[in-house]
Write an enzyme that holds these catalytic residues in place. Structure first.
Site, short mmCIF file in Angstrom:
data_model
loop_
_atom_site.label_atom_id
_atom_site.label_comp_id
_atom_site.label_asym_id
_atom_site.label_seq_id
_atom_site.Cartn_x
_atom_site.Cartn_y
_atom_site.Cartn_z
N ASP A 151 0.85 -1.18 0.00
CA ASP A 151 0.00 0.00 0.00
C ASP A 151 0.88 1.24 0.00
O ASP A 151 1.76 1.38 0.86
CB ASP A 151 -0.91 0.01 1.23
CG ASP A 151 -2.00 -1.05 1.14
OD1 ASP A 151 -2.01 -1.80 0.15
OD2 ASP A 151 -2.84 -1.11 2.06
N ASP A 163 -15.37 -3.29 -2.05
CA ASP A 163 -15.09 -3.14 -0.63
C ASP A 163 -16.43 -3.01 0.09
O ASP A 163 -17.26 -2.21 -0.32
CB ASP A 163 -14.24 -1.90 -0.38
CG ASP A 163 -12.97 -1.89 -1.23
OD1 ASP A 163 -12.46 -2.98 -1.51
OD2 ASP A 163 -12.52 -0.80 -1.61
#
Length: 245
Positions: free
Chosen positions: A8, A130
């Site tokens: 990330d 998500d």
């Protein structure tokens, strides 16, 4: 099933967030390319990159780092998400050698864009869904929609999407176990391969995913667990390779 290390990216560094909060991040390395090398040496067969700044800004912010990793490992499939909301951005990443682009927010707000992207870049498009309590979240998880994950996933079946990355927000970065039940249910409800994400802590969680015996679950993304040492990439991949489901 593939074990897919996550890198990330925030402000050029490799970080992990807790439950998608930009103000609750841990910096694991200021050299993401070196971090990619670490996972390649561990035997990973795919990398999952997320441009966190891009997810919030709506456009690529850490693109140079992504390109550097893709060029260093041209034979390694890389999937990138975060801020991918135009065909031009997809073209940029594909030309840089990225294997797959993950469309998240735009897939929810403008589902027809997924079809356009799949037609322009066949075999290169993954949809990132998500969810919080079964409902799709967008804009770097800042907003929760009224759209059910399963309903949206089915909509993309005819588009030629390569996979769905399914993340349970409540689990992500918390290392309290993957939401196996919801992931398996999604895999059973759609013909699109599903990649599990969020909450994986150790080999026990990998075993639970394997024990679900859902043939549609083709991968598991792991972040904090491999950085903090509760999961070993090589060991986890060996477990998957040896599993007889």
């Amino acid at each position: 099933m593939l074990i897919i290390p996550a890198i990330d990216l925030k402000d050029g560094a490799c970080v992990r967030l807790r439950q998608g909060r930009m103000d609750d991040s841990t910096v694991f390395s200021d050299d993401p390319v070196a971090m990619a090398a670490r996972w390649v040496e561990a035997g990973c067969r795919r990398l999952h990159l997320v441009d966190l700044n891009g997810a919030f800004e709506g456009q690529p912010i850490n693109g140079e780092v992504v390109t550097a990793i893709a060029r260093r490992y041209p034979d390694l499939p890389i999937q990138i998400g975060g801020g991918i909301r135009s065909l031009e951005t997809i073209e940029h990443y594909v030309k840089a050698g990225v294997g797959y682009v993950i469309i998240g927010t735009k897939a929810v707000k403008q589902p027809e864009f997924v079809g356009e992207a799949c037609r322009a870049f066949p075999g290169k498009v993954i949809v990132g869904l998500d969810a919080r309590d079964g409902f799709v979240a967008t804009d770097g998880w800042a907003e929760v929609s009224s759209v059910q994950v399963v309903d949206l996933a089915r909509r993309f079946e005819a588009d030629g999407v390569s996979a769905i990355v399914y993340t349970d927000i409540a689990k992500d970065g918390m290392m309290q176990g993957c939401n196996v039940e919801a992931t398996a249910a999604l895999a059973a409800a759609t013909r699109i391969p599903v990649i599990a994400s969020g909450g994986i802590h150790d080999l026990g969680d990998i075993r639970k995913l394997l024990d679900a015996r859902a043939p549609g679950i083709v991968g598991a993304i792991t972040g904090r667990a491999i950085y903090e040492g509760t999961l070993d990439v090589a060991e986890a991949q060996a477990l998957c390779d040896g599993f007889k489901g």
